[in-house]
Design an enzyme around this catalytic site. Sequence first.
Site, PDB file in Angstrom:
ATOM      1  N   TYR A  90      47.054 -82.907  26.218  1.00  0.00           N
ATOM      2  CA  TYR A  90      47.992 -81.642  26.073  1.00  0.00           C
ATOM      3  C   TYR A  90      47.096 -80.861  25.867  1.00  0.00           C
ATOM      4  CZ  TYR A  90      51.209 -85.277  23.978  1.00  0.00           C
ATOM      5  OH  TYR A  90      52.506 -86.370  23.978  1.00  0.00           O
TER       6      TYR A  90
ATOM      7  N   ASP B 273      51.121 -90.961  21.493  1.00  0.00           N
ATOM      8  CA  ASP B 273      52.462 -90.455  21.507  1.00  0.00           C
ATOM      9  C   ASP B 273      53.811 -91.566  21.758  1.00  0.00           C
ATOM     10  OD1 ASP B 273      54.971 -88.460  21.929  1.00  0.00           O
ATOM     11  OD2 ASP B 273      54.382 -88.109  23.546  1.00  0.00           O
TER      12      ASP B 273
ATOM     13  N   LYS C  25      41.697 -96.992  26.419  1.00  0.00           N
ATOM     14  CA  LYS C  25      41.532 -97.466  27.624  1.00  0.00           C
ATOM     15  C   LYS C  25      40.000 -97.863  28.626  1.00  0.00           C
ATOM     16  CE  LYS C  25      43.911 -99.204  31.544  1.00  0.00           C
ATOM     17  NZ  LYS C  25      44.530-100.332  31.019  1.00  0.00           N
TER      18      LYS C  25
ATOM     19  N   ASP D 228      56.842 -94.165  19.911  1.00  0.00           N
ATOM     20  CA  ASP D 228      57.617 -94.105  20.170  1.00  0.00           C
ATOM     21  C   ASP D 228      58.771 -95.821  19.981  1.00  0.00           C
ATOM     22  OD1 ASP D 228      58.490 -91.943  20.521  1.00  0.00           O
ATOM     23  OD2 ASP D 228      59.809 -91.896  22.103  1.00  0.00           O
TER      24      ASP D 228
ATOM     25  N   ASP E  21      47.594-100.561  27.015  1.00  0.00           N
ATOM     26  CA  ASP E  21      48.480-101.635  27.999  1.00  0.00           C
ATOM     27  C   ASP E  21      48.747-102.795  27.448  1.00  0.00           C
ATOM     28  OD1 ASP E  21      46.020-102.476  28.676  1.00  0.00           O
ATOM     29  OD2 ASP E  21      46.529-102.848  30.567  1.00  0.00           O
TER      30      ASP E  21
HETATM   31  C1  IPM Z   1      56.304 -85.848  19.619  1.00  0.00           C
HETATM   32  C2  IPM Z   1      57.274 -85.105  20.321  1.00  0.00           C
HETATM   33  C3  IPM Z   1      56.295 -84.117  21.180  1.00  0.00           C
HETATM   34  C4  IPM Z   1      54.754 -84.861  21.946  1.00  0.00           C
HETATM   35  C5  IPM Z   1      56.754 -83.340  22.082  1.00  0.00           C
HETATM   36  C6  IPM Z   1      58.200 -82.827  21.717  1.00  0.00           C
HETATM   37  C7  IPM Z   1      55.901 -82.259  22.674  1.00  0.00           C
HETATM   38  O1  IPM Z   1      57.293 -86.159  21.532  1.00  0.00           O
HETATM   39  O2  IPM Z   1      55.604 -85.249  18.527  1.00  0.00           O
HETATM   40  O3  IPM Z   1      55.733 -87.413  19.378  1.00  0.00           O
HETATM   41  O4  IPM Z   1      54.743 -84.698  22.778  1.00  0.00           O
HETATM   42  O5  IPM Z   1      53.896 -85.056  20.985  1.00  0.00           O
HETATM   43 MG    MG Z   2      56.770 -88.419  21.028  1.00  0.00          MG
END
Ligand code: IPM
Ligand code: MG
Length: 362
Positions: free
Chosen positions: A140, A251, A195, A255, A227
């Site tokens: 990042y 990240d 990894k 999700d 993975d």
């Molecule tokens: C999160 C989001 C952000 C990230 C994006 C929107 C920059 O996906 O907070 O998880 O990748 O950190």
């Molecule tokens: Mg995210």
Amino acid sequence: MKNIAVLLGDGVAGEILDSAIKVLNKTAQVYDLKFNYNYAPIGGRAYDELGVPLPEKTIETCLKSDAVLLGAVGDWKYDNLAPELRPERALLGIRKKLNLFANLRPVKVFDELLFSSPLKPEIAQDVDVMIVRELTGDVYFGEPKGIIKKTTLDGREIKVGFNNMIYDEDEIRRIAHIAFKSAQKRKNRVCCVDKANVLDVSRLFREITTEVSKEYENVELSFMYVDNCAMQLVLNPKQFDVILTGNIFGDILSDEASTICGSLGMLPSASLSDGKTPFMYEPIHGSAPDLAGKNVVNPIATILSAAMMLYYSFNEKSACDSIYRAVKDVLKEGYRTRDIFQKGNELCTTNKITDLIIEKIK
Ligand code: IPM
Ligand code: MG
């Protein structure tokens, strides 16, 4: 009196922040607390108003406050802006400016939502994982980065894009400490996800994490490749207590893990610094521009983020618990926004579910 910076982003940000603030105000009444809110724009909204996604004034407002509550950023209408003007850049910028290196993403399945989970109820039941995601390093922020031109062996000029996955040992050490401390308040287990079979940076991550673990004798440390972890999260998520991982893996895994709970709209987060700058709280979901202004979005992720604020920034554990309890009670009675709606439930607007939660806070 606690000063809270409220960073108003895009899409549904206004609606979910309104809900969280109403809930905070009710909590303030019940627990005799005082909150003052300082609004500042961020993301696309700030770009529209002031020409940049993260205005200096917004940063100043945060630095003057005791905590920061952020409502999502981003909208397709900004897709063609230069990278440094895009709303997401503001999110990365504020994380860096406030030195928010530790992102805590609790993934806790409410029993009431077991049937909204895409996983079988027996797999989703009792899942309670804390993802500790490093937030200010990795690909990042790594340098060098960019898109440059290069000439191929056969003489063609082509473009090449690159980012640098990089961590120094200080960065690894401080996030590892957060993970171990967090495990000590839970089930005393940390799984470091990386990894290391391929990446040097992951090998260092393991080495330093192992070193830090010596200071936490009662915490069990294990390792897993990312993975495999992606697979284990859907096969047997109950095996995890604290997952410690870098920025990009965290990240992606967060999700994935969020769907276990039935909806992205349920997951809060807290981003912590070394204590010299205020902590920030935000839902893990995005700004959902397609839902904006319709009074349909699920405000629970933001409401629970406000609850995390009460706990981590203001040390108000009972007030925090009362919000969790209120959310649970409302779900138990069958009220749902449409993302978690199942047959037999009562469908609620954003406002309705917020009011119901407020009624239950005591
Ligand atoms: C999160 C989001 C952000 C990230 C994006 C929107 C920059 O996906 O907070 O998880 O990748 O950190
Ligand atoms: Mg995210």
